[in-house]
Design a protein around this motif. Structure first.
Motif, PDB file in Angstrom:
ATOM      1  N   MET A   1       8.563  23.334 -58.418  1.00 55.85           N
ATOM      2  CA  MET A   1       8.843  23.913 -59.708  1.00 55.85           C
ATOM      3  C   MET A   1      10.360  23.900 -59.921  1.00 55.85           C
ATOM      4  O   MET A   1      11.111  23.912 -58.975  1.00 55.85           O
ATOM      5  N   ALA A   2      10.750  23.908 -61.156  1.00 63.42           N
ATOM      6  CA  ALA A   2      12.162  23.710 -61.464  1.00 63.42           C
ATOM      7  C   ALA A   2      12.687  24.774 -62.403  1.00 63.42           C
ATOM      8  O   ALA A   2      11.926  25.535 -62.990  1.00 63.42           O
ATOM      9  N   GLY A   3      14.001  24.787 -62.552  1.00 61.95           N
ATOM     10  CA  GLY A   3      14.635  25.713 -63.463  1.00 61.95           C
ATOM     11  C   GLY A   3      16.064  25.309 -63.751  1.00 61.95           C
ATOM     12  O   GLY A   3      16.635  24.483 -63.058  1.00 61.95           O
ATOM     13  N   ARG A   4      16.627  25.932 -64.781  1.00 60.51           N
ATOM     14  CA  ARG A   4      17.998  25.632 -65.170  1.00 60.51           C
ATOM     15  C   ARG A   4      19.015  26.338 -64.276  1.00 60.51           C
ATOM     16  O   ARG A   4      20.170  25.940 -64.220  1.00 60.51           O
ATOM     17  N   LYS A   5      18.573  27.400 -63.602  1.00 62.13           N
ATOM     18  CA  LYS A   5      19.435  28.138 -62.677  1.00 62.13           C
ATOM     19  C   LYS A   5      18.648  28.365 -61.392  1.00 62.13           C
ATOM     20  O   LYS A   5      17.420  28.302 -61.391  1.00 62.13           O
ATOM     21  N   LEU A  73      16.095  25.437 -51.820  1.00 57.64           N
ATOM     22  CA  LEU A  73      16.499  25.149 -53.195  1.00 57.64           C
ATOM     23  C   LEU A  73      17.415  23.930 -53.157  1.00 57.64           C
ATOM     24  O   LEU A  73      18.334  23.867 -52.333  1.00 57.64           O
ATOM     25  N   ILE A  74      17.142  22.961 -54.034  1.00 58.27           N
ATOM     26  CA  ILE A  74      17.976  21.762 -54.083  1.00 58.27           C
ATOM     27  C   ILE A  74      18.378  21.463 -55.513  1.00 58.27           C
ATOM     28  O   ILE A  74      17.768  21.949 -56.457  1.00 58.27           O
ATOM     29  N   LYS A  75      19.426  20.646 -55.649  1.00 56.14           N
ATOM     30  CA  LYS A  75      19.798  20.121 -56.971  1.00 56.14           C
ATOM     31  C   LYS A  75      18.904  18.924 -57.233  1.00 56.14           C
ATOM     32  O   LYS A  75      18.597  18.151 -56.331  1.00 56.14           O
ATOM     33  N   ASP A  76      18.486  18.795 -58.487  1.00 52.92           N
ATOM     34  CA  ASP A  76      17.636  17.674 -58.883  1.00 52.92           C
ATOM     35  C   ASP A  76      18.175  17.128 -60.196  1.00 52.92           C
ATOM     36  O   ASP A  76      18.024  17.754 -61.238  1.00 52.92           O
ATOM     37  N   PRO A  77      18.797  15.947 -60.162  1.00 53.32           N
ATOM     38  CA  PRO A  77      19.368  15.389 -61.394  1.00 53.32           C
ATOM     39  C   PRO A  77      18.292  14.850 -62.347  1.00 53.32           C
ATOM     40  O   PRO A  77      18.588  14.540 -63.486  1.00 53.32           O
ATOM     41  N   GLY A  78      17.070  14.769 -61.876  1.00 55.48           N
ATOM     42  CA  GLY A  78      15.995  14.224 -62.708  1.00 55.48           C
ATOM     43  C   GLY A  78      15.461  15.228 -63.712  1.00 55.48           C
ATOM     44  O   GLY A  78      16.031  16.305 -63.916  1.00 55.48           O
ATOM     45  N   PRO A  79      14.336  14.900 -64.317  1.00 58.16           N
ATOM     46  CA  PRO A  79      13.762  15.747 -65.373  1.00 58.16           C
ATOM     47  C   PRO A  79      13.285  17.108 -64.867  1.00 58.16           C
ATOM     48  O   PRO A  79      13.083  18.007 -65.661  1.00 58.16           O
ATOM     49  N   LEU A  80      13.110  17.265 -63.550  1.00 64.07           N
ATOM     50  CA  LEU A  80      12.676  18.551 -63.016  1.00 64.07           C
ATOM     51  C   LEU A  80      13.835  19.524 -62.842  1.00 64.07           C
ATOM     52  O   LEU A  80      13.617  20.701 -62.640  1.00 64.07           O
ATOM     53  N   GLY A  81      15.055  19.062 -62.873  1.00 63.31           N
ATOM     54  CA  GLY A  81      16.222  19.870 -62.535  1.00 63.31           C
ATOM     55  C   GLY A  81      16.767  20.696 -63.670  1.00 63.31           C
ATOM     56  O   GLY A  81      16.096  20.891 -64.663  1.00 63.31           O
ATOM     57  N   PRO A  82      17.952  21.165 -63.460  1.00 64.58           N
ATOM     58  CA  PRO A  82      18.902  20.759 -62.431  1.00 64.58           C
ATOM     59  C   PRO A  82      18.663  21.392 -61.057  1.00 64.58           C
ATOM     60  O   PRO A  82      19.293  21.003 -60.078  1.00 64.58           O
ATOM     61  N   PHE A  83      17.747  22.372 -60.962  1.00 61.25           N
ATOM     62  CA  PHE A  83      17.426  22.966 -59.669  1.00 61.25           C
ATOM     63  C   PHE A  83      15.913  22.946 -59.470  1.00 61.25           C
ATOM     64  O   PHE A  83      15.157  23.095 -60.435  1.00 61.25           O
ATOM     65  N   ARG A  84      15.495  22.764 -58.232  1.00 60.06           N
ATOM     66  CA  ARG A  84      14.080  22.895 -57.912  1.00 60.06           C
ATOM     67  C   ARG A  84      13.943  23.236 -56.433  1.00 60.06           C
ATOM     68  O   ARG A  84      14.884  23.090 -55.650  1.00 60.06           O
ATOM     69  N   VAL A  85      12.751  23.662 -56.063  1.00 64.01           N
ATOM     70  CA  VAL A  85      12.446  24.016 -54.684  1.00 64.01           C
ATOM     71  C   VAL A  85      11.687  22.858 -54.048  1.00 64.01           C
ATOM     72  O   VAL A  85      10.833  22.243 -54.685  1.00 64.01           O
ATOM     73  N   ARG A 173       1.461  18.748 -61.618  1.00 64.96           N
ATOM     74  CA  ARG A 173       2.335  18.208 -62.669  1.00 64.96           C
ATOM     75  C   ARG A 173       3.794  18.120 -62.232  1.00 64.96           C
ATOM     76  O   ARG A 173       4.531  17.265 -62.704  1.00 64.96           O
ATOM     77  N   HIS A 174       4.218  19.018 -61.347  1.00 64.65           N
ATOM     78  CA  HIS A 174       5.636  19.096 -61.002  1.00 64.65           C
ATOM     79  C   HIS A 174       5.991  18.601 -59.607  1.00 64.65           C
ATOM     80  O   HIS A 174       7.168  18.448 -59.303  1.00 64.65           O
ATOM     81  N   ARG A 175       5.034  18.361 -58.765  1.00 66.48           N
ATOM     82  CA  ARG A 175       5.371  17.970 -57.392  1.00 66.48           C
ATOM     83  C   ARG A 175       5.896  16.539 -57.354  1.00 66.48           C
ATOM     84  O   ARG A 175       5.632  15.734 -58.238  1.00 66.48           O
TER      85      ARG A 175
END
Length: 187
Positions: A1-5, A73-85, A173-175
């Motif tokens: 799952m992702a989030g902006r923060k 928690l990692i940075k994700d430059p893709g559509p799931l990011g910018p942060f995701r677990v 959907r998010h994995r």
């Protein structure tokens, strides 16, 4: 799952797991840190501080569900990011008394030489010719909850199947990893 923060990304990751757990118990999920998360630092959650949860309907047989997951928690430059677990490993199991019925493991940094996701079917593991580790795709916690119910645990939520289906679909959907085990079985 992702989030902006960071914190919302972690919340989006933990919320479906908590929903799935509530199908069986009101016991809260134990999380190694709350409200402040650093990038690339390992965290974990467990059921009842790794003590497991008692399964309703199986109390006389000491039915328990255990669960643990390591994640970061990692940075994700893709559509799931910018942060995701991202998941680092897991251990889900069900016992009756002192007997483990099944265990779903993935420990890539591992406790054994078998580093891929796998299943232990304890009643069968010692039978002649039976493998100790049965390879699987990565397993979701929702699968462990579903299996506990199928093995006799009574859900406390009447809509448990809908809840698990909903949380599974959100995860799918998010994995960023492999298929569900159900998807591998021919119809």
């Amino acid at each position: 799952m992702a989030g902006r923060k960071p914190t919302p990304a972690v919340s989006a990751f933990l919320q479906p797991i908590r929903r799935a757990l509530r199908c069986l118990t009101e016991t809260p999920l134990s999380v190694s840190a709350m409200h402040h998360y650093e990038l690339d630092k390992p965290y974990s959650w467990s059921l009842n501080d790794a003590m497991g949860v008692s399964l309703r309907g199986l109390e006389r047989r000491d039915g328990m569900l255990y669960g643990y997951m390591a994640w970061k928690l990692i940075k994700d430059p893709g559509p799931l990011g910018p942060f995701r677990v991202t998941t680092l490993g897991y251990d889900y199991s069900m016992t009756l008394g002192n007997r483990e019925l099944w265990a779903m493991h993935w420990h890539p940094e591992g406790r054994s030489n078998f580093r891929e996701p796998h299943l232990h079917l304890k009643p069968m593991a010692n039978a002649e010719g039976r493998p100790e580790h049965l390879p699987t795709p990565r397993m979701m916690f929702e699968t462990a909850v579903r299996w506990a119910i199928e093995f006799g645990a009574e859900p406390i939520m009447p809509t448990w199947d809908d809840i698990l289906s909903d949380t599974e679909q959100g995860h799918v959907r998010h994995r960023t990893w492999s298929q569900r085990i159900r998807d591998l079985i021919p119809s």
